[in-house]
Design an enzyme around this catalytic site. Structure first.
Site, short mmCIF file in Angstrom:
data_model
loop_
_atom_site.label_atom_id
_atom_site.label_comp_id
_atom_site.label_asym_id
_atom_site.label_seq_id
_atom_site.Cartn_x
_atom_site.Cartn_y
_atom_site.Cartn_z
N LYS A 24 -11.85 -9.42 -43.19
CA LYS A 24 -11.07 -8.29 -43.73
C LYS A 24 -11.89 -7.61 -44.83
O LYS A 24 -12.30 -8.25 -45.81
CB LYS A 24 -9.73 -8.79 -44.29
CG LYS A 24 -8.93 -7.71 -45.05
CD LYS A 24 -7.58 -8.23 -45.54
CE LYS A 24 -6.88 -7.23 -46.46
NZ LYS A 24 -5.60 -7.73 -47.01
N ASP A 33 -7.30 -2.40 -52.38
CA ASP A 33 -5.95 -2.35 -51.80
C ASP A 33 -4.95 -1.92 -52.87
O ASP A 33 -4.46 -2.73 -53.64
CB ASP A 33 -5.58 -3.72 -51.23
CG ASP A 33 -4.20 -3.72 -50.58
OD1 ASP A 33 -3.63 -2.63 -50.38
OD2 ASP A 33 -3.70 -4.82 -50.25
N LYS A 42 1.39 -0.94 -54.90
CA LYS A 42 1.52 -2.18 -55.66
C LYS A 42 1.84 -1.86 -57.12
O LYS A 42 1.48 -0.79 -57.61
CB LYS A 42 0.18 -2.94 -55.61
CG LYS A 42 -0.14 -3.57 -54.27
CD LYS A 42 -1.42 -4.37 -54.35
CE LYS A 42 -1.74 -5.02 -53.01
NZ LYS A 42 -0.75 -6.03 -52.59
N ASP A 61 -10.14 -7.64 -52.22
CA ASP A 61 -9.49 -7.67 -50.90
C ASP A 61 -10.49 -7.55 -49.75
O ASP A 61 -10.11 -7.47 -48.60
CB ASP A 61 -8.42 -6.56 -50.83
CG ASP A 61 -7.24 -6.96 -49.96
OD1 ASP A 61 -7.10 -8.16 -49.65
OD2 ASP A 61 -6.48 -6.05 -49.56
N ASP A 78 1.45 -1.63 -47.41
CA ASP A 78 0.70 -2.67 -48.13
C ASP A 78 0.38 -3.86 -47.22
O ASP A 78 -0.41 -4.72 -47.59
CB ASP A 78 1.51 -3.13 -49.35
CG ASP A 78 0.67 -3.88 -50.36
OD1 ASP A 78 -0.57 -3.86 -50.23
OD2 ASP A 78 1.26 -4.49 -51.28
N GLU A 82 -1.64 -3.98 -44.85
CA GLU A 82 -2.70 -3.24 -44.16
C GLU A 82 -3.76 -4.14 -43.56
O GLU A 82 -4.44 -3.76 -42.61
CB GLU A 82 -3.36 -2.25 -45.13
CG GLU A 82 -4.47 -2.82 -46.03
CD GLU A 82 -4.00 -3.92 -46.97
OE1 GLU A 82 -2.81 -3.98 -47.26
OE2 GLU A 82 -4.85 -4.73 -47.40
N ARG A 117 -3.56 -6.85 -41.75
CA ARG A 117 -3.31 -7.18 -40.34
C ARG A 117 -3.57 -5.98 -39.44
O ARG A 117 -3.89 -6.13 -38.27
CB ARG A 117 -1.87 -7.73 -40.18
CG ARG A 117 -0.81 -6.77 -40.64
CD ARG A 117 0.53 -7.46 -40.91
NE ARG A 117 0.58 -8.09 -42.23
CZ ARG A 117 1.62 -8.77 -42.68
NH1 ARG A 117 2.70 -8.94 -41.94
NH2 ARG A 117 1.59 -9.29 -43.91
N1 BES Z 1 -4.27 -7.99 -50.06
C1 BES Z 1 -2.89 -8.27 -50.07
C2 BES Z 1 -2.59 -9.75 -50.18
C3 BES Z 1 -2.79 -10.37 -51.53
C4 BES Z 1 -1.90 -10.14 -52.56
C5 BES Z 1 -3.83 -11.24 -51.73
C6 BES Z 1 -2.08 -10.75 -53.79
C7 BES Z 1 -4.00 -11.87 -52.96
C8 BES Z 1 -3.13 -11.62 -53.98
C9 BES Z 1 -2.25 -7.78 -48.78
O1 BES Z 1 -2.78 -6.62 -48.23
C10 BES Z 1 -0.82 -7.48 -49.10
O2 BES Z 1 -0.59 -6.59 -49.86
N2 BES Z 1 0.10 -8.23 -48.51
C11 BES Z 1 1.47 -8.08 -48.77
C12 BES Z 1 2.21 -8.17 -47.46
C13 BES Z 1 3.65 -7.78 -47.57
C14 BES Z 1 3.77 -6.29 -47.80
C15 BES Z 1 4.33 -8.17 -46.30
C16 BES Z 1 1.89 -9.16 -49.74
O3 BES Z 1 1.40 -10.30 -49.63
O4 BES Z 1 2.67 -8.88 -50.63
ZN ZN Z 2 -4.73 -6.27 -48.67
MN MN Z 3 -1.94 -4.87 -49.07
#
Ligand code: BES
Ligand code: ZN
Ligand code: MN
Length: 514
Positions: free
Chosen positions: A255, A260, A267, A278, A337, A339, A341
């Site tokens: 990835k 992000d 966020k 990220d 968010d 993104e 996947r």
């Molecule tokens: N890059 C983030 C995941 C992440 C968050 C990694 C905090 C490390 C620390 C990912 O893109 C994300 O934002 N995931 C969301 C998914 C949700 C919207 C279903 C998450 O984990 O909040």
């Molecule tokens: Zn992310």
């Molecule tokens: Mn994200």
């Protein structure tokens, strides 16, 4: 950093011309009070005074002692030489030495040295002595350049372990470097340039696709994430061919979200800077290729990196938008968010063309994985029990550990959508599993594993910084595969190279293909 191995007795190690010497001393070896070399006597004395104990992590610092060639000698107790204990011992030893200007360091292992122990000692030393400098105006450069490893016995595997550790550290440090760089210094274009520079003059090829080529491939999910960003996307393809062309490759998908923000589903501000990390998955793929280029193991590996920023914009993808992925499946983007996947699913579909023996994606995918496993173990998800076991073993052997998580189909319930084949998010429950269930839909034609490194790719707080994980786990997995690949009869290959699956000279590559 450069590592070398020598067979030396403790008394000979004392005479090596190094700036400092770390002596890893296991608990069960009692110091010889009558020894001619001074370290054993000084250790015995310190124990007799009650100032030192042979307990894990305990250190004894000896400075400018007669009979010691190094100005600083640190005896660090490594209990019974287990990798975790060696890590603590090395961290403690470096804690004593770090203020000095050590260029050449000796590292002597008392008692039985093991492959895993040596690798752990060298990688934890590298980790402890690393510091990020690229965007500082007055960087304090690392002085440590050379580590002279010695043990009382000589085995091919120990020499091999030191060679591998050097390549591993080079890979880990490349991954750390790129993950640590701020997003304005690590754009998709920068990552693509780095991939090209790793490949140049090496055994492998690098191809970089831009927005036009990606559109032509029909990567609608990847493009949806990129459409809000001013920085153009890049799709990086690396190919390392260490084995016969008939050998199916392992595909690593990293990835590569260089920042992000969450997009329109933005966020919160707190710690948003950490979303420069990220692209930790992408950085680990680059790190693995760096190490492959140095070790030239007998495997074929493809690296795929979908790289883009995830930004809000007037043209950005909106919650509720439906896009068509490269696989043809339509996706309702309920949360912009989620993104990771989206960029990964198109890369996974692209992986099909390599007819891989296995596909492993590496992603800072979910905050939920941080809640589940913290910063200790990476989340492992796999539809293939053999692949899962191989990765688990590689994790234990390298100390870069993971933990298998479930993939029951019941977890996919929440991904159902009324407006597309699938939604990109489910509810809050089991968030790391539902993310993996989403990815699994795009992996039907190969053995697949997913590593969620959201908790392990970087450290937060005062020690904020990339860890270079899971380069260690992945390299261990690939080197083990290479070892299992039967050697093709060829000339000019050393016995050790044949045994380890690591090639001596590029010459044997062509022979290997015959
Ligand atoms: N890059 C983030 C995941 C992440 C968050 C990694 C905090 C490390 C620390 C990912 O893109 C994300 O934002 N995931 C969301 C998914 C949700 C919207 C279903 C998450 O984990 O909040
Ligand atoms: Zn992310
Ligand atoms: Mn994200």
């Amino acid at each position: 950093m450069n590592f070398e191995f020598q067979k030396l007795s403790l008394s000979h190690a004392m005479t090596a011309s190094v700036d400092a010497l770390v002596v890893l001393w296991p608990s069960q070896v009692q110091p010889d009070t009558q020894a001619v070399e001074p370290v054993s006597r000084l250790v015995a004395q310190a124990i007799a005074y009650g100032d030192f104990e042979l307990k894990a992590g305990a250190v004894l610092s000896l400075y400018s002692q007669p009979g010691l060639a190094a100005r600083h000698v640190v005896v660090a107790c490594s209990a019974d030489h287990q990798p975790g204990q060696i890590r603590s011992a090395m961290q403690a030893a470096w804690g004593v030495l770090k203020a000095g200007k050590i260029k050449r360091l000796g590292l002597h292992v008392v008692g039985e040295a093991s492959v895993q122990g040596l690798q752990m000692a060298l990688s934890s030393l590298a980790d402890a002595s690393y510091s990020y400098t690229t965007t500082l105006s007055k960087p304090k450069a690392r002085t440590l350049k050379q580590v002279q490893v010695s043990a009382t016995h000589d085995r091919v595997e120990l020499r091999q372990a030191v060679v591998q550790a050097q390549a591993l550290v080079a890979g880990v440090e490349l991954a750390k470097e790129w993950a640590n760089r701020p997003a304005n210094h690590a754009t998709p274009t920068h990552l693509a340039e780095t991939a090209k520079s790793i490949a140049s003059g090496r055994a492998f090829k690098c191809e970089v696709l831009g927005p036009k080529e990606v559109a032509k491939l029909g990567m609608g999910a990847f493009m949806a994430v990129a459409q809000g960003a001013a920085e153009p996307l890049r799709f990086i393809v690396l190919r390392y061919n260490g084995a016969a062309a008939t050998q199916a490759p392992v595909v690593l998908v990293g990835k590569g979200i260089t920042f992000d923000s969450g997009g329109i589903s933005m966020k919160p501000a707190a710690e948003m800077d950490e979303m420069k990390y990220d692209m930790g998955g992408a950085a680990s793929v680059l790190g693995v290729f760096k190490a492959l280029g140095e070790l030239k193991p007998r495997v074929n590996v493809v690296g795929l990196i979908p790289a883009t920023e995830n930004m809000p914009d007037g043209l950005a993808v909106k919650p509720g938008d439906v896009v068509t992925s490269m696989s043809g499946q339509t996706i309702e983007i309920l949360n912009t968010d989620a993104e990771g996947r989206l960029v990964l699913c198109d890369a996974l579909t692209y992986a099909e063309r390599f007819k891989p023996q296995a596909v492993i994606d590496i992603a800072t995918l979910t905050g939920a994985c941080v809640i589940a496993l913290g910063a200790v173990r990476t989340g492992l998800f796999s539809s293939d029990d053999v692949l899962a076991l191989q990765l688990q073993h590689a994790g234990e052997a390298s100390g870069d550990t993971c933990w298998r998580m479930p993939l029951d189909d019941d977890y996919a319930e929440g991904l159902k959508s009324r407006f597309a084949d699938v939604a990109n998010v489910a509810g809050r429950a089991a968030g790391s599993v539902t993310a993996a269930k989403f990815l699994q839909r795009f992996t039907k034609s190969f053995a697949w594993a997913h590593l969620d490194i959201a908790g392990t790719a970087w450290r937060s707080g005062a020690a904020k910084g990339a860890t270079g994980r899971p380069v260690g786990l992945l390299l261990q997995y690939l080197l083990t595969l290479a070892q299992e690949t039967p050697a093709v009869k060829s000339h000019g290959k050393s016995k050790a190279a044949v045994k380890s699956g690591v090639k001596g000279k590029a010459k044997s590559r062509t022979a290997g293909k015959a």
